[in-house]
Design an enzyme around this catalytic site. Sequence first.
Site, PDB file in Angstrom:
ATOM      1  N   ARG A 119       5.956 -37.941  34.801  1.00  0.00           N
ATOM      2  CA  ARG A 119       4.533 -38.112  34.496  1.00  0.00           C
ATOM      3  C   ARG A 119       4.229 -39.521  34.001  1.00  0.00           C
ATOM      4  O   ARG A 119       3.255 -40.149  34.418  1.00  0.00           O
ATOM      5  CB  ARG A 119       4.099 -37.106  33.420  1.00  0.00           C
ATOM      6  CG  ARG A 119       3.917 -35.688  33.894  1.00  0.00           C
ATOM      7  CD  ARG A 119       3.564 -34.786  32.724  1.00  0.00           C
ATOM      8  NE  ARG A 119       3.343 -33.416  33.152  1.00  0.00           N
ATOM      9  CZ  ARG A 119       2.162 -32.901  33.481  1.00  0.00           C
ATOM     10  NH1 ARG A 119       1.093 -33.668  33.440  1.00  0.00           N
ATOM     11  NH2 ARG A 119       2.039 -31.645  33.852  1.00  0.00           N
ATOM     12  N   ARG A 201      12.660 -28.047  29.178  1.00  0.00           N
ATOM     13  CA  ARG A 201      12.637 -29.070  30.213  1.00  0.00           C
ATOM     14  C   ARG A 201      13.437 -30.276  29.761  1.00  0.00           C
ATOM     15  O   ARG A 201      13.468 -30.612  28.579  1.00  0.00           O
ATOM     16  CB  ARG A 201      11.200 -29.502  30.536  1.00  0.00           C
ATOM     17  CG  ARG A 201      10.330 -28.366  31.015  1.00  0.00           C
ATOM     18  CD  ARG A 201       8.970 -28.849  31.476  1.00  0.00           C
ATOM     19  NE  ARG A 201       8.172 -29.399  30.391  1.00  0.00           N
ATOM     20  CZ  ARG A 201       6.873 -29.685  30.498  1.00  0.00           C
ATOM     21  NH1 ARG A 201       6.261 -29.472  31.646  1.00  0.00           N
ATOM     22  NH2 ARG A 201       6.199 -30.183  29.486  1.00  0.00           N
ATOM     23  N   ASP A 323      -6.953 -28.823  34.164  1.00  0.00           N
ATOM     24  CA  ASP A 323      -6.550 -27.723  33.285  1.00  0.00           C
ATOM     25  C   ASP A 323      -7.687 -27.214  32.414  1.00  0.00           C
ATOM     26  O   ASP A 323      -7.696 -26.045  32.014  1.00  0.00           O
ATOM     27  CB  ASP A 323      -5.389 -28.160  32.389  1.00  0.00           C
ATOM     28  CG  ASP A 323      -4.060 -28.180  33.121  1.00  0.00           C
ATOM     29  OD1 ASP A 323      -3.997 -27.663  34.245  1.00  0.00           O
ATOM     30  OD2 ASP A 323      -3.085 -28.716  32.559  1.00  0.00           O
ATOM     31  N   ALA A 336      -1.404 -29.638  38.757  1.00  0.00           N
ATOM     32  CA  ALA A 336      -1.827 -31.038  38.696  1.00  0.00           C
ATOM     33  C   ALA A 336      -2.505 -31.453  39.993  1.00  0.00           C
ATOM     34  O   ALA A 336      -3.485 -32.201  39.988  1.00  0.00           O
ATOM     35  CB  ALA A 336      -0.626 -31.934  38.408  1.00  0.00           C
TER      36      ALA A 336
END
Length: 445
Positions: A119, A201, A323, A336
């Site tokens: 990101r 993650r 979102d 996304a």
Amino acid sequence: MTRSANSPFEVAIVGGGITGLALAVGLLKRNVSFTIYERAENFGELGVGITFTPNAQRAMEALDPCVLQSFTNVASAPSGGTINFVDGVREQGSEDPRTSTAALLFQLHVKGGYKACRRCDFVDQIVQHIPKDCVQYRKWLDSIETDHESGRAVLKFRDGEIAHADVVIGCDGIRSQVRASMFGTDELCPRAQYSHQLGYRGMVPLAQATAVLGPEKTSSAVLHTGPGAFVLTIPLAEVHAMHIEAFIMDKEEWPEVQTSSDSKRYVLPATRNEATKAFAEFGPTVRSAVSMFPEKLEKWAVFDMLEAPVPTFAKGRVCLAGDAAHASTPNQGGGAGFGIEDALVLAEVLAVLAEAPNVSGIVASEALAVYSEVRYERSQWLVRSSRRTGELCTWKDRDWGLAAEELSRDIISRSHQLWDHDTAGMVSDALAILGERVRGADTAF
């Protein structure tokens, strides 16, 4: 009320995440004036992975080719353009993941490309195309009101400052303050809720992952399915790293975290031992992948808007995107990208408004309503489908490791509904409907 012909049409973008930044570049391309109001001190994003499917990449190019170029500059594609879905529990051979073999359930072939990046790398690229004077940092929205003389929106911030805009676009994420200003904040109001899915993650050096898992298991994206959990591993060759996501279906409620940082509300401290225990019944490949997490890490709550969706994305001169409008679980890798699709439709619709000599509140409301109409059903489908995909990958209904053909048909069908969307047709539909609506709405348009 109508904006003066001498006043430039102004768009307020609340939130500088990926959706807000993409919209800003699209507006810049179409000569639409805007200001981004970002609550943080900068556009810093986490260094975790993010994926964009073919539909999102087409929308990027339509917004402005520099958006797509910003992504491709830092993106990696899985080897062979496939994602391998495997039985993450039963493996043949030894307990060594370098030599063990997991049963291949099916391959998901992504025509046109399925790419991933960090990101932060994507954000670093795209912000280079946004003028610094179009951004205001440390702007925490308090409320949105209406100027009764001009009819324009008035944004009030916690620091006491105010701003005016012809339209306001809420790109401020799952805990959207813009959404709260539109629909309220009590328990019956639209909001994102815990989906009872949490994730761990991390990024590990690709050389380390290859040494642990073997070259065959680190040359392409693999989704390891299993009971109550799944693991996704994505090699990112350009940054010499492997992105690992380990998701668990959780029966408990997510605790309320008191913090001034919005993102930290959805994060709790965790340990590698906690993660490895959750995958103790999986095969050696999954256990070894999870063992590469650092000793101290974080677990992320996955929130979506399945149970409490907004009834519309637009209300008067204010609307939602990304979102804030339709938070979904990450199980299809589409959330996304849907924010990019939102940004494209908004950029095209707002460009039409900006060219008009006068824009009344009626016309602005109609234009945003068209955006909502074009985007709403597809976005709600993703929220439902992504939740269902998570159930499939975690064997909620049955041991899908023993019913690979049926699982394959379901996930492939959902994937193509995501990828094969007619992006150009979506924009054409929006502009055609807009033309019909505003023709009779305001003679000054």
